[in-house]
Design a protein around this motif. Structure first.
Motif, PDB file in Angstrom:
ATOM      1  N   PHE A 154       0.729  -1.254   0.343  1.00 54.11           N
ATOM      2  CA  PHE A 154       0.015  -0.317   0.153  1.00 54.11           C
ATOM      3  C   PHE A 154       1.136   0.873   0.014  1.00 54.11           C
ATOM      4  CE2 PHE A 154      -4.260   1.770   1.593  1.00 54.11           C
ATOM      5  CZ  PHE A 154      -3.598   2.931   1.781  1.00 54.11           C
ATOM      6  N   GLN A 155       0.535   1.602  -1.070  1.00 53.29           N
ATOM      7  CA  GLN A 155       2.086   3.255  -0.829  1.00 53.29           C
ATOM      8  C   GLN A 155       1.472   4.495  -2.231  1.00 53.29           C
ATOM      9  OE1 GLN A 155       4.245   3.361   0.159  1.00 53.29           O
ATOM     10  NE2 GLN A 155       5.333   1.346   1.378  1.00 53.29           N
ATOM     11  N   GLY A 156       1.015   5.794  -1.746  1.00 55.30           N
ATOM     12  CA  GLY A 156       1.298   6.755  -2.667  1.00 55.30           C
ATOM     13  C   GLY A 156      -0.585   6.334  -2.638  1.00 55.30           C
ATOM     14  N   ARG A 157      -0.617   7.244  -4.105  1.00 59.88           N
ATOM     15  CA  ARG A 157      -1.950   7.639  -4.780  1.00 59.88           C
ATOM     16  C   ARG A 157      -2.388   6.075  -4.653  1.00 59.88           C
ATOM     17  NH1 ARG A 157      -2.615  13.378  -7.542  1.00 59.88           N
ATOM     18  NH2 ARG A 157      -4.289  12.207  -7.177  1.00 59.88           N
ATOM     19  N   MET A 158      -3.748   6.160  -4.686  1.00 62.32           N
ATOM     20  CA  MET A 158      -4.918   4.786  -5.429  1.00 62.32           C
ATOM     21  C   MET A 158      -4.702   5.288  -7.001  1.00 62.32           C
ATOM     22  SD  MET A 158      -8.557   4.099  -3.984  1.00 62.32           S
ATOM     23  CE  MET A 158      -9.002   5.997  -4.299  1.00 62.32           C
ATOM     24  N   GLU A 159      -5.216   3.939  -7.425  1.00 58.37           N
ATOM     25  CA  GLU A 159      -5.638   4.215  -9.250  1.00 58.37           C
ATOM     26  C   GLU A 159      -6.151   3.986  -9.184  1.00 58.37           C
ATOM     27  OE1 GLU A 159      -4.063   0.804  -7.046  1.00 58.37           O
ATOM     28  OE2 GLU A 159      -2.210   0.272  -7.693  1.00 58.37           O
ATOM     29  N   PHE A 160      -6.619   4.458 -10.335  1.00 61.07           N
ATOM     30  CA  PHE A 160      -8.075   5.080 -10.968  1.00 61.07           C
ATOM     31  C   PHE A 160      -7.921   4.434 -11.684  1.00 61.07           C
ATOM     32  CE2 PHE A 160     -11.066   7.751 -14.323  1.00 61.07           C
ATOM     33  CZ  PHE A 160     -12.034   7.587 -13.576  1.00 61.07           C
ATOM     34  N   GLY A 161      -9.280   3.680 -12.420  1.00 63.06           N
ATOM     35  CA  GLY A 161      -9.893   1.776 -13.081  1.00 63.06           C
ATOM     36  C   GLY A 161      -9.304   1.051 -12.707  1.00 63.06           C
ATOM     37  N   PRO A 162      -9.894  -0.030 -12.898  1.00 62.24           N
ATOM     38  CA  PRO A 162      -9.876  -1.001 -12.077  1.00 62.24           C
ATOM     39  C   PRO A 162      -8.861  -2.590 -11.982  1.00 62.24           C
ATOM     40  CG  PRO A 162     -10.483  -1.404 -14.851  1.00 62.24           C
ATOM     41  CD  PRO A 162      -9.911  -0.462 -14.303  1.00 62.24           C
ATOM     42  N   ARG A 163      -7.885  -1.902 -12.236  1.00 56.60           N
ATOM     43  CA  ARG A 163      -6.450  -2.263 -11.987  1.00 56.60           C
ATOM     44  C   ARG A 163      -5.528  -1.728 -11.142  1.00 56.60           C
ATOM     45  NH1 ARG A 163      -8.523  -5.622 -15.747  1.00 56.60           N
ATOM     46  NH2 ARG A 163      -8.928  -7.100 -13.833  1.00 56.60           N
ATOM     47  N   ALA A 164      -5.174  -2.261  -9.903  1.00 55.41           N
ATOM     48  CA  ALA A 164      -4.112  -2.391  -9.038  1.00 55.41           C
ATOM     49  C   ALA A 164      -2.581  -2.318  -9.688  1.00 55.41           C
ATOM     50  CB  ALA A 164      -3.538  -3.306  -7.751  1.00 55.41           C
ATOM     51  N   LEU A 165      -2.467  -1.139 -10.139  1.00 56.54           N
ATOM     52  CA  LEU A 165      -0.863  -1.444 -10.054  1.00 56.54           C
ATOM     53  C   LEU A 165       0.568  -0.721  -9.712  1.00 56.54           C
ATOM     54  CD1 LEU A 165      -2.529   1.247 -13.012  1.00 56.54           C
ATOM     55  CD2 LEU A 165      -2.021  -1.120 -13.460  1.00 56.54           C
ATOM     56  N   GLY A 166       0.599  -1.516  -8.431  1.00 55.25           N
ATOM     57  CA  GLY A 166       1.645  -1.177  -7.167  1.00 55.25           C
ATOM     58  C   GLY A 166       1.117  -0.130  -6.323  1.00 55.25           C
ATOM     59  N   GLY A 167      -0.461   0.266  -6.129  1.00 56.52           N
ATOM     60  CA  GLY A 167      -0.291   1.782  -5.178  1.00 56.52           C
ATOM     61  C   GLY A 167      -1.554   0.797  -4.389  1.00 56.52           C
TER      62      GLY A 167
END
Lengths: 614, 49
Positions: free
Chosen positions: A419-432
């Protein structure tokens, strides 16, 4: 200093409501409402997402210049009426269910939106500030304006908007010129959804499962689909034979004639998956790819453009996207990461800014999406306060200690919450907001599916790979920052199947290791790739680099930080709850490092049944 | 009133005058359905509606 011009984009009342904010044309924030309310696909007015977006620039609703809604309800109502009329008296059951909702709510959507907006800013003439953008124009705007191209062809494909289900356009500078549309009921999205329904999955969320199931089957029904259901024309357009479908007039996707053609009724949710279902999935996937390729080639011929932008729910079909890239009909392809309806909020705001206000457009290197990290973030002090209040036991580590501890856990085969930084927008988790694992482990896929995600064992996992190392591991030369392209693992890292393994049927092949990184290699050697870039996510890049230094493998398993049916986590508390309810063994939130064994056992909870299954 | 005005503007812009009687009949029929049932249940294929 002059106040920036703020345009707030909204999507709501169908599925995946969301808000997005532009400040002087720059994308500053975007988030889906489900992440705040913890209700998957929440369709209510996105009040929490709106509040969050405005907080990013320290503004209130009364500071907003325009609010843009992502589709036009009257035109949708027109489509509904004309469809019912053309099928009458058939379709009365569907009419009786749909009309009350329209008469109570959706027909008065402008008033409804104004009422919601007035709650936070009562003194404003919202009727003047509220604008509507057509559904496919919103998608096209979300695909082109943030892209790295000065000019491009634009292809948007989804279930249905107002009338359009597919649209072709050309974007240049700050303009979009719509060239042609394919109208309801002829729709690639609805065709795919019909098979999603027929194979026993939920329409609008089970499409990923059909795509994941496809490689276990053979496309033996593809010819039947092309002969009976779909008529593909030389210009890429298509017609669906409505005798096989029931979505225009009924409450199901498919008709009795469809069931007869494919040899039986739709699979019930509790029925086991058989080879036939996998063959059906493989067949509709093959036909979808053929349709998407046909459209893209036609657009390339008609427009002469060398770049292509994609959006709409069908653009989330990363297998078709990968084929499109390899086909070479366009030199470069850019896909909006929030390609579904949530991204319509962003597109509506961009359409108002560029097309209506004629706001200038700056073409950014890479793109203007900031890696899609457009959601809330939490300062280290706030993370510590929130975790402490929740009863979590953690150690605060320096960056170097953190990467060392996390990479060591991963190398030992542990599932790690990241769990790091800003949350992703869209259906995929991209390392946030991701759950990570070691891709070299043969058991990682089933461990993550069954003990962490509580979902079907066949569901594949995707790799995150350092951008600079992607060509060493996958047959992909370019960027895929949003996990929207599928490509094969390079030949030298594949493990051929033995004769005995080849003889296995369908899902029995699940446990056959196909490469040096079996946890992210699908049965057909394919992988849904995320390239990780130091510029957009330096912390995730540093973690994978630490893992590579330890193991020689610059790849991690990356799956979204949630369980089946749960929205991706948003806050440190959500992350801790998911950590304590699942088989995740260690958790990193900012610089806080948590181990499962060190936690108070009384905080563990039964998480598996906490969410409605998707 | 603003709703009726906007609906009229929409019909004029789209030149769909023939929809007016259809809308009236459907509104009437729809109202009866609304009155007859307690609550509107979200339809199954919600994408379309």
């Amino acid at each position: 200093m002059a106040r920036p011009r703020l345009i707030l984009g909204l999507s709501a009342y169908y599925h995946d409501s969301a808000a997005a904010l532009l400040a002087d044309g720059e994308i500053v924030a975007a988030a889906q409402e489900e992440r705040f309310t913890r209700k998957k696909h929440d369709a209510r007015f996105p009040e929490n997402a709106v509040r969050y977006c405005l907080s990013e620039v320290g503004a209130g609703l009364s500071d907003v210049d325009f609010v843009a809604f992502y589709d036009k309800p009257f035109i949708k109502f027109e489509r509904l009426l004309e469809t019912y009329l053309s099928y009458a008296p058939r379709g009365f059951a569907s009419f009786a269910k749909a009309i009350p909702i329209w008469l109570r709510e959706k027909l008065f959507l402008k008033d409804l939106l104004i009422r919601e907006l007035k709650r936070d800013a009562p003194g404003f003439d919202w009727a003047e500030r509220l604008r509507f953008s057509e559904h496919h124009l919103s998608h096209a705007a979300s695909a082109f304006f943030p892209s790295p191209f000065e000019r491009a062809a634009i292809l948007t494909m989804d279930g249905v908007g107002e009338w359009a289900t597919t649209s072709l356009a050309v974007g240049s500078g700050n303009r979009i010129d719509m060239q042609r549309e394919i109208h309801f009921p002829h729709s690639i999205g609805l065709l795919y959804s019909a098979f999603t329904y027929y194979t026993g999955f939920k329409v609008n969320s089970g499409e990923y499962k059909v795509m994941g199931l496809a490689p276990y089957g053979e496309p033996r029904y593809a010819r039947t689909i092309l002969d009976h259901l779909v008529d593909i024309k030389p210009d890429g357009s298509f017609r669906l034979d409505q005798r096989y479908f029931n979505y225009c007039a009924g409450l199901t996707m498919t008709s009795e004639r469809f069931h007869q053609l494919f040899g039986g009724p739709p699979r019930r949710e509790d029925e086991p998956l058989t080879q036939r279902h996998m063959d059906l999935a493989a067949s509709i996937q093959a036909v979808t790819e053929q349709m998407v390729l046909g459209l893209a080639r036609a657009v390339a011929r008609e427009t002469g453009e060398r770049n292509l932008c994609l959006a709409g729910g069908v653009a989330l079909n990363c297998v078709a996207n990968g084929k499109l890239v390899r086909d070479g009909c366009f030199e470069r392809i850019w896909i909006q990461p929030a390609a579904g309806d949530a991204g319509g909020a962003l597109g509506a705001a961009l359409a108002i800014h560029h097309l209506q206000d004629e706001g200038p457009r700056q073409v950014a290197q890479g793109d203007s999406m900031r890696g899609s990290y457009l959601g809330p973030q939490f300062a280290q002090a706030e993370i510590e306060a929130r975790l402490t209040a929740f009863g979590a036991r953690f150690r605060v580590l320096t960056d170097d200690e953190l990467y060392a501890a996390a990479s060591a856990d991963l190398a030992q085969g542990k599932a790690l919450g990241w769990f790091q930084g800003r949350m992703e927008f869209g259906p995929r988790a991209l390392g946030g907001r991701s759950i990570l694992g070691d891709p070299r482990s043969a058991s990682m896929q089933s461990v993550l599916n069954l003990k962490v995600k509580f979902r079907e064992s066949f569901r594949p996992f995707a790799p995150s790979v350092l951008r600079e190392a992607v060509a060493d591991w996958f047959e992909l030369g370019g960027d895929s920052p949003y996990m929207l392209l599928v490509a094969d693992v390079v030949a030298r890292r594949r493990i051929p199947m033995t004769q005995a393994q080849s003889a296995l049927f369908g899902i029995d092949k699940l446990n056959v290791s196909r490469s040096d990184i079996p946890a992210v290699t699908h049965i057909d050697y394919s992988a849904r790739i995320q390239t990780v870039h130091a510029e957009t996510n330096p912390r995730y890049h540093a973690l994978i680099s630490a893992f590579a230094a330890r193991t020689g493998c610059p790849v991690l398993v990356n799956t979204s930080f949630n369980v089946r049916g749960e929205p991706i986590v948003c806050t440190p508390e959500d992350a801790f709850r998911c950590f304590m309810g699942t088989g995740i063994e260690s958790l990193v939130v900012g610089n806080c490092y948590l181990e499962k064994a060190a936690q108070d056992p009384s905080l563990q909870r039964n998480y598996e049944s906490a969410f409605e299954l998707d | 009133m603003s709703f009726v005005r906007e609906l009229w503007r929409f019909i004029v812009a789209r030149k769909k005058f023939w929809l007016i009687p259809v809308m009236l009949v459907m509104a009437l029929l729809g109202s009866l359905i609304v009155l007859a049932e307690g609550s509107a249940v979200a339809p199954f294929i919600y994408t379309l509606f």
